[in-house]
Every structure is written in C-alpha cells, then in structure tokens.
Design a protein around this motif. Structure first.
Motif, PDB file in Angstrom:
ATOM      1  N   ARG A   1       0.803   8.930  -6.751  1.00  0.00           N
ATOM      2  CA  ARG A   1       1.107  10.364  -6.675  1.00  0.00           C
ATOM      3  C   ARG A   1       2.035  10.807  -7.798  1.00  0.00           C
TER       4      ARG A   1
ATOM      5  N   GLU B   1       0.823  -1.198   0.000  1.00  0.00           N
ATOM      6  CA  GLU B   1       0.000   0.000   0.000  1.00  0.00           C
ATOM      7  C   GLU B   1       0.861   1.254   0.000  1.00  0.00           C
TER       8      GLU B   1
ATOM      9  N   GLU C   1       0.687   3.980  -3.061  1.00  0.00           N
ATOM     10  CA  GLU C   1       0.395   5.400  -2.868  1.00  0.00           C
ATOM     11  C   GLU C   1       1.475   6.265  -3.485  1.00  0.00           C
TER      12      GLU C   1
END
Length: 618
Positions: free
Chosen positions: A378, A370, A374
């Motif tokens: 981004r 995770e 992320e």
C-alpha cells in the motif's frame, strides 16, 4: 546340407563384432566378421557355420562354409567359442552379412543378419591400403600460387603422388579459364651415382621463349613437386580458383580434384599510391581537428561541475522488510548488523523477524509476513531478499528436493521463517508490476551468484556491500543516474560505509564469517541436521528457562486471542480485526529486542556528519 527337425537343430550364433580394417598383406580393405556360439546343449548338433556376404551395390555374393564339431561349451582358455572371417570389400559399398549354423531347422531359422557400409578411402581405417592409395587417399597437394609483377603470369606449385603420372592444372575467374596438362618426368638415372639423393635434385624440363613455360621437378622417394606457369591471368581480376585434377590408376578419370582460391595482391606501385593518399587524408583530418579545437569555447567551471557526482540528501524515511535464512550463527550476526546499519546510518525503518519475535509468535509466520507485505504494497516501501546458501537449499526443497533442517532454525524460538516467506512471496514476485517492490541482493564476500533461486534471477541482483548505494537508492525510489547528473550519498560507498560505528560492526561481522568459511569449507553441510536431531533439539528447548518465561508471559495472550493456525485447523472462519491485533501488541514482552530507528538530529545521511541512532539492547 539337408534340414532336420527344429527340436534337433542347434540355436543360432551371436554377433561378436563386425569391423572394417586393412587386410594382412595391406592390399585392400576387408570386413572382419566375428561370431560366437551360444553356450547351451544345442551346440552338440552343430556341424559347422555358413557366412554369406552380399554386395548391395553389385548384387554379388561371397559364401564361406566352416565345418567343425564342438562338444564342450568352452575352449581351452575357458572362453566361448569364437569364429572370424576376413572378406575383401570395396570402399563406399554396402554389404549384408548373414551367419547361421547347419544343419538348419526345417521350420523357421536361426540366422543372424548385419548390414555394414564401408567408408571412403579417406577414412583412417583403410586409407593406407594399396587399393585406396591407388585412388589417391594419401595425396596432399599443398597448392601454392604466385603472381609475377612484370607480366600477367601465375606460377602454380603442388605435390604429386606416387600412383598418378598426369595432372590437369586449371585456373578460373569470371570469363578467364585456362588449363595445362602436366606429366611427371623420371629422373635421369644415367647422371647419378649410387650415393646421389633425389631429395634436392631440380631438373629443368621444358624451356620455351614463346610461352616462358618452365617446369621444375623436385624429386623425392614417393612424390614430386611440380611448378606450372600459366599466362591467361588478367590484371583486372584479383580472385582466382586453382584446380588440380589427378589421374590415379585406380579411379582414372573419376578422381577427386583439389581446389584452392588465391588472391592477387596489388603491385608495389599501387600500394605506394594508396599509402600516399591515406597519408594526405590523415593530414587533412588532423588539420581540421586542430582548427576546430581552437574555435571551441573553453570549458567553464559550471559545466565541469556537472560531471561531478551530486550529493543527494535523504528527506523521507522508508521501511524495508528483510527476508533471509538463518544459515549460521555468524550469518545471523551479519543480518542483525546490516539491519542496525540501515536504521542508524540510513535512517530506515527495518522489519526483521528476529526483532519482532513476540508479535510473530502470536500471529504465526504466514500471518505476520502477510500483514507486513500488505502494508508495504500500500506504500512505496520495499522487501529486501538476502540470498544465501540456505535460501537456495530451501527453495530446492520447496521444488521437490531434499528437506532442509538448519541448526539455527532449530535453535531459534521463531523457527524457519524463510520457507513460509518464499511460499507467500514467490507467486507475487514473478509478476512484472511487482518488480519494483522487491530487491534481490547477497553479501558477495560470504555468498555468490549461485545462491540466488532461479525465479529471483529475472530481476537485477546486487552485491553487498559493493553496490549498497544502488540498493539504498532503490529503497528511496530514486534513480542514481539521471540525464546530465549522477547522484551520490556520502558515506555509503564500498570504501566509506565502515567509517561509522554501525558500518564498522557490519564489516567486522562479514569478515568474521568469511574467515570462518575459509577455515571450514564444508560449514554448510555441518549446519544441516537430520530430522531426529531436530526433534532432540526441540525437546531440549522445552526445558530452556528463557523459553519458559516467554511461554508464561504469553499465556494471557493465548487465552484472549486464538492463533490463526488453530482457527484454520478447526475450519472456523474468524475475522481478526484491529482490536485483537492491538490487544496482542499490548502484551508484548518488555524484554523483547525492539529495533526502533529514530530520526537523527544532524543525521549523517547525505551529509557525512557524525551521529547515528543506537538500537535498544536486551
């Protein structure tokens, strides 16, 4: 027969079969009804059976009684007693069949009922009966029509049948409609001896100068070929419908007719005219094309260069998270060699769980994945999913199938990371805005299209290494094909990637696994373990010296940074900030394989020059 008390009456019969067939003498179709006696004590009360067949079309009935007495439950062949009856029926009629034993009970009944519809005479079961033949079941007209060139005439030829002496031949097209009645003519027996055959006999029947009508009969044992000439055709029409109406002795004026559409071809003169016009038209086109080609400007070298692929130079490093399944030790080697090729040849930062085992062990699979997901969301980086047999099997297990335990997962210190990866990525993958973040591919030499789970088939699937260049353009967020030009990266094509050291190692790894699969066609089944085998392997690994060193070295990390999974068990909401993550990173093992891709001086990406980064070794 008088009815008796119900307790003394016998039970009813059972159906054996109801069949449509031809009678033994071949004259007509029949319904064969067969029923069996029940093997119980009540059969001693039976004095016979009654069968009633009612024609639903005419309301007529046929009733038959069979008297018998049975004491044993089975006959001499040790089979249940069976009775059958043939009843003459009419084609296309519906019959209700009722069977019961007598004497019947005074209250209620044990009757069995069946309703059967007899098919038409075209049905193969009854079409050879004489009744159906007299209705034209075996008639095959074989209609043929020929238009004459000199006059507006049409000659219609067809086969007649045994039970029809007359035929009405008609043609129709628009306002044109004419017909003639044709009768079969018996052969002149007085002119034939005993050895004469009728098969090749042709007899002129009628000759008329006014109508130019000529009918020839070609006689055979069962049918006659008839030829009829009609004069009502028009040169203005090309499509006609020919109808042959027979008059069989069974159906008489209600017999089914035969039809055929015929097309009148153009005359030879019209065809020659059309061919001449076409040749002139083609000649004019050729002349105009040659004239236009002389006036066209010559192709310049600059315009020719636009058709050639344009070399693309990589200017920005990208990061890729690789998701895969540990199907086999040789497949694990392919994944590592592929990661090395991405880093060394392509200058890409590769994130693989095998190369980040320390941090993965501290954070856990879900948290490690995770965090990287992320970071990628981004940025403009990608997640590459390498599909294989194990990926498909583990996906099916997640969907309710049999749980999958692979040998390499059990032997690995980090275990199965694919299942938590699929659990986390699948909900995001099915959203169309996230398609650009994910790349689905498989090594087609060792895997196939069927290894791709169904949710991943909604996007483009790439074959490695045939389409690796397209995959790398996806990683770079660049289109290979643009209006007016095609971009190319030197050294990444299917026939060039193995010329560098890392590409050659990758090709050798793929070839080794491919040869292993040929020698072991059931290799995947051999890699599957039962739960008991997995527990034994885990118990053995606890005594492994290398794993003990890793556990001892991470003891201080576990004392300061609690595993997120332990926190969830205690149901405590704990925030893991960047300070704790940095603390975990400082305690990583020095012996862990770190895959750091370096910027290459004079990189061969896009230039084809020598030189590539080499990953650190253990």
């Amino acid at each position: 027969m008088a009815k008796i008390p119900r307790m003394n009456a016998s039970t009813g019969p059972e159906w054996d079969s109801v069949q449509i067939k031809i009678s033994k003498d071949g004259s007509a179709p029949v319904v064969n009804v067969a029923w069996k006696l029940r093997c119980d004590g009540s059969l001693r009360a039976i004095r016979g059976s009654e069968i009633n067949i009612r024609d639903e079309n005419t309301n007529q009935s046929v009733c038959e009684q069979i008297h018998f007495s049975v004491k044993n439950m089975e006959n001499s062949k040790e089979e249940r007693w069976t009775f059958s009856l043939d009843v003459l029926v009419e084609p296309k009629h519906t019959y209700t069949i009722t069977v019961f034993h007598f004497p019947e009970p005074d209250i209620g009944h044990y009757r069995i009922v069946n309703q059967t519809t007899v098919p038409g005479c075209k049905d193969p079961r009854i079409k050879n009966s004489q009744l159906c033949q007299e209705n034209g079941s075996l008639w095959i007209p074989r209609i043929a029509a020929v238009f004459t060139e000199k006059k507006d005439l049409i000659i219609v030829a067809f086969d007649s049948a045994e039970y029809s002496e007359s035929y009405l031949v008609s043609i129709q097209s628009g306002s044109v409609n004419c017909s003639k009645l044709v009768n079969k003519v018996a052969p002149p027996q007085t002119h034939l001896d005993k050895n004469t055959s009728y098969k090749s006999l042709r007899i002129p029947v009628i000759k008329s100068k006014k109508s130019s009508f000529l009918m020839l009969l070609q006689l055979s044992e069962n049918r006659t070929r008839l030829n009829v000439t009609l004069e009502c055709v028009s040169s203005q029409l090309s499509q006609y419908e020919v109808t042959i109406q027979p008059y069989f002795i069974g159906c008489k004026n209600n017999c089914e007719s035969a039809k055929k559409n015929v097309t009148r071809s153009q005359s030879s003169r019209s065809i020659k005219i059309c061919l001449g016009i076409m040749l002139i038209f083609v000649g004019v086109l050729v002349y105009l094309r040659q004239k236009a080609s002389h006036k066209a400007a010559p192709v310049t070298p600059a315009s020719a260069d636009k058709q050639q692929p344009e070399v693309f130079h990589v200017q920005e490093r990208k990061r890729v998270l690789v998701i895969y399944s540990l199907d086999h030790l040789l497949y694990k080697n392919i994944v590592l060699k592929f990661s090395a090729f991405l880093a060394a040849k392509c200058g890409t930062d590769v994130v693989v769980d095998l190369l980040d085992s320390t941090r993965l062990g501290v954070l856990g699979s879900i948290q490690w994945l995770e965090w990287h997901k992320e970071q990628i969301e981004r940025s403009k980086d990608k997640i590459l999913i390498l599909c294989s047999r194990g990926v498909q099997a583990k996906w099916r297990a997640m969907c309710g199938g049999k749980q999958v335990f692979l040998r390499e997962d059990a032997l690995s210190a980090i275990g199965d990371t694919l299942t938590p990866s699929l659990t986390l990525l699948a909900p995001y993958f099915i959203r169309s805005p996230s398609f650009e973040k994910y790349i689905v591919a498989y090594f087609d030499d060792v895997c196939c299209e069927e290894d791709i789970p169904l949710p991943f088939k909604i996007t483009v699937r790439y074959k490695l290494m045939k389409q690796f260049e397209e995959v790398f353009f996806r990683i770079l967020n660049t289109e290979k094909h643009e209006p007016g030009r095609v971009k190319q990266i030197i050294g990444l094509s299917e026939d060039k990637y193995h010329e560098c050291p890392s590409g050659g190692a990758l090709r050798d790894a793929i070839e080794a696994f491919r040869m292993y699969q040929l020698e072991h066609p059931y290799w995947f089944q051999e890699e599957l373990l039962e739960r008991s085998e997995v527990e034994d392997l885990e118990a053995t690994e606890e005594c492994d010296e290398q794993k003990i060193r890793i556990t001892d070295h991470l003891a201080c990390v576990f004392s300061s940074v609690q595993l997120i999974s332990d926190m969830e068990i205690r149901k405590s909401v704990v925030a893991i900030n960047e300070t704790k993550i940095q603390l975990a990173e400082m305690h990583e093992m020095d012996s862990t394989l770190e895959f750091n891709s370096h910027t290459i001086q004079g990189s061969d990406v896009g230039s084809g020059e020598a030189g590539e980064a080499v990953p650190h070794q253990l």
